[in-house]
Design a protein around this motif. Sequence first.
Motif, PDB file in Angstrom:
ATOM      1  N   PRO A  95      -6.996  62.763 -34.659  1.00 33.30           N
ATOM      2  CA  PRO A  95      -6.175  63.918 -35.017  1.00 33.30           C
ATOM      3  C   PRO A  95      -6.760  65.230 -34.502  1.00 33.30           C
ATOM      4  O   PRO A  95      -6.095  66.267 -34.539  1.00 33.30           O
ATOM      5  N   HIS A  96      -7.995  65.194 -33.996  1.00 40.57           N
ATOM      6  CA  HIS A  96      -8.673  66.405 -33.537  1.00 40.57           C
ATOM      7  C   HIS A  96      -8.598  66.586 -32.018  1.00 40.57           C
ATOM      8  O   HIS A  96      -9.197  67.510 -31.477  1.00 40.57           O
ATOM      9  N   ARG A  97      -7.827  65.707 -31.377  1.00 42.90           N
ATOM     10  CA  ARG A  97      -7.763  65.785 -29.919  1.00 42.90           C
ATOM     11  C   ARG A  97      -6.373  65.347 -29.475  1.00 42.90           C
ATOM     12  O   ARG A  97      -5.935  64.239 -29.783  1.00 42.90           O
ATOM     13  N   LYS A  98      -5.660  66.221 -28.775  1.00 38.80           N
ATOM     14  CA  LYS A  98      -4.345  65.855 -28.266  1.00 38.80           C
ATOM     15  C   LYS A  98      -4.497  64.830 -27.145  1.00 38.80           C
ATOM     16  O   LYS A  98      -5.334  64.981 -26.262  1.00 38.80           O
ATOM     17  N   GLY A  99      -3.663  63.805 -27.214  1.00 32.97           N
ATOM     18  CA  GLY A  99      -3.709  62.791 -26.174  1.00 32.97           C
ATOM     19  C   GLY A  99      -4.718  61.702 -26.478  1.00 32.97           C
ATOM     20  O   GLY A  99      -5.847  61.981 -26.911  1.00 32.97           O
ATOM     21  N   ASN A 100      -4.319  60.470 -26.304  1.00 33.10           N
ATOM     22  CA  ASN A 100      -5.208  59.337 -26.519  1.00 33.10           C
ATOM     23  C   ASN A 100      -5.990  59.029 -25.243  1.00 33.10           C
ATOM     24  O   ASN A 100      -5.707  59.589 -24.181  1.00 33.10           O
ATOM     25  N   PHE A 101      -6.937  58.146 -25.361  1.00 33.45           N
ATOM     26  CA  PHE A 101      -7.740  57.749 -24.203  1.00 33.45           C
ATOM     27  C   PHE A 101      -7.773  56.232 -24.125  1.00 33.45           C
ATOM     28  O   PHE A 101      -7.954  55.552 -25.146  1.00 33.45           O
ATOM     29  N   THR A 102      -7.591  55.707 -22.923  1.00 27.47           N
ATOM     30  CA  THR A 102      -7.675  54.260 -22.709  1.00 27.47           C
ATOM     31  C   THR A 102      -8.797  53.966 -21.730  1.00 27.47           C
ATOM     32  O   THR A 102      -8.818  54.495 -20.616  1.00 27.47           O
ATOM     33  N   LEU A 103      -9.727  53.131 -22.179  1.00 33.82           N
ATOM     34  CA  LEU A 103     -10.858  52.735 -21.339  1.00 33.82           C
ATOM     35  C   LEU A 103     -10.662  51.300 -20.896  1.00 33.82           C
ATOM     36  O   LEU A 103     -10.570  50.382 -21.732  1.00 33.82           O
ATOM     37  N   GLU A 104     -10.562  51.090 -19.605  1.00 35.49           N
ATOM     38  CA  GLU A 104     -10.462  49.742 -19.038  1.00 35.49           C
ATOM     39  C   GLU A 104     -11.879  49.167 -18.982  1.00 35.49           C
ATOM     40  O   GLU A 104     -12.665  49.486 -18.087  1.00 35.49           O
ATOM     41  N   LEU A 105     -12.203  48.329 -19.928  1.00 33.15           N
ATOM     42  CA  LEU A 105     -13.593  47.891 -20.082  1.00 33.15           C
ATOM     43  C   LEU A 105     -14.088  47.097 -18.878  1.00 33.15           C
ATOM     44  O   LEU A 105     -15.240  47.243 -18.457  1.00 33.15           O
ATOM     45  N   GLU A 106     -13.235  46.260 -18.339  1.00 37.65           N
ATOM     46  CA  GLU A 106     -13.682  45.406 -17.234  1.00 37.65           C
ATOM     47  C   GLU A 106     -13.828  46.161 -15.920  1.00 37.65           C
ATOM     48  O   GLU A 106     -14.582  45.741 -15.040  1.00 37.65           O
TER      49      GLU A 106
END
Length: 425
Positions: free
Chosen positions: A149-160
Motif C-alpha cells: 500500500p506504500h508503493r504504487k504499482g506492483n513488481f514481478t520478479l522472474e526468478l529463473e
Amino acid sequence: FFSHNHNLCAKCLNLSPFFEENITMGIINLGETLLHTYIDNPVVTSAVIAVVTTIGVIAYDVIYSNTIKKPTVRELNIYPIKSCSEIPVGNAAVTPIGFRNDRIFQVVSKVNGKWCYCTPREKRFAKLFQITPILVVDREGIKLKLSSPHRKGNFTLELEDAITSRLVATVMGDEEVTLVDYGDAVAKWLGEAMDVDNPRLVGIPPGEGGFRRHVVVNADQGEALPTSSSSQKYPLSLADEAPFLLTTRESLSDLNLRLKTSGKNAVDMRRFRPNIVIDGLHPWEEDSLKRVRIGGVEFHAWQRCGRCTMTTIDRDTLLRKGGEPLKTLGEFRERKNGQRNFGMHLIPVLDGDKMKGGSDGACNVKVGDDFEILEFDDERRAEWKRLYGGLARGPTVRDLKPSADDTSVTKKKTWGEAMRECPFK
C-alpha cells in the motif's frame, strides 16, 4: 467489580474464568448496564450481577460440555519473505526446513559495512509487514509478485531469469550465510515501498546448494533438542529458530479476554506469525505437547516460542501502543529469563534426511486435517496443569477414556456442590 464477581462464579463452578469470548463479553456488558441502572443500590447491583453471571456460566457450560472437540487444523500460513505479510493457504507441502516456500527470502540492508537482515523490530523497517509476496508458478516459470500500500504499482520478479549474484548476510543475530542477491530492480522497488535506502532482496540458493542452517536453541527456554543422537541436527530455512510455529485459537481467546477485561484492545493471530493454527485444545495446553501428527507427518513439539516487540505492532496501522499484548503476556506467561511465550515450535520427525510419514522428503498437510497428539511431555504437562489447568472446560477427544493415572480430566462439580461453595448464595 463485575469482572471480579464473574471470575469468582466461574471458579465456583469449576469452569474457566476466561471462557468463550462472545458470551463472556455479553455478560460483562449486561452487568455494566445493570450497574448504571442500579447505581444507587450497590447491594442489589452485586446480587443481580452475580445471578446473571452464574446463569450465563451454567448455560454456556451445558452447551460446551456436550460438544466433543477434536483438535483440528484451522489455518495454514506461509511467509515467502521473512518479516513480510503472510499468505494463507488451504494446503502446504511439509519439508524438513519448513513449509515449501516459507521464509526462503529476506530483505537486508548495509550496517557498518555488513549486510544485515531487516526486521520490523526496528521502526524504520515496519513497512515490511505490509509487503505482500505471492509466488506464482506457470508455463513461463516461477515468479515472485510483490505489492504494497506504500508503493504504487506492483513488481514481478522472474526468478529463473533474474540476474543474480552472491551476498553474505546475517540471518539472526550475528549468524551469517551466503545467499542469492536478486538484483537492482527489485531492490529499488523495495526501497520505495519501505522508504529506506539501498535494501536488497536475498534468498536461499536454488536447490539449497551451499546453504546450511540448523535449528537454533534458545538458551533462555532451557529446552533441549529432541535428538536421538548427539550428532543429529535439524535443518532450517531463514526462520529465526525452528521450521514451524504452532498456535491455538483457545490460547488467543484467553489472551484477548484478559486484554479486554483490563480495558485493552484485542489482538489478532497475525501478531504471532504462526504457520499452523489449530483449535480443540484447552487454553495453553500446547505447552504440554511432545509429539504430534498432522496429515500423516509426525512432528516434535519442541521449544516454546518467546515473544518479542514485533507482537506489539498493529499490522494495519503499524502503530505500537501500550506494549500490548507483551505486557499482559508478562503477567501470566513469563517464565524464567524473561521468556513471554505464545506458541510452540515444531520440528518434523526425521527418518534419515526425510520426514517420518512423508514420501520423497515431503508430504502435504491441509486445513481441516486432524491434529493428533501422540505424546505429552510429562514435565511440561505437570506445569500446565499447575498453572492453567483451571482454564480447562468441556471434554476433548483425548479426555474420553483417561488412563488410571491421568489427572488431566477435572471432575465436574454438581450444581449442589457448586452452590454450597458459591460466595453469593
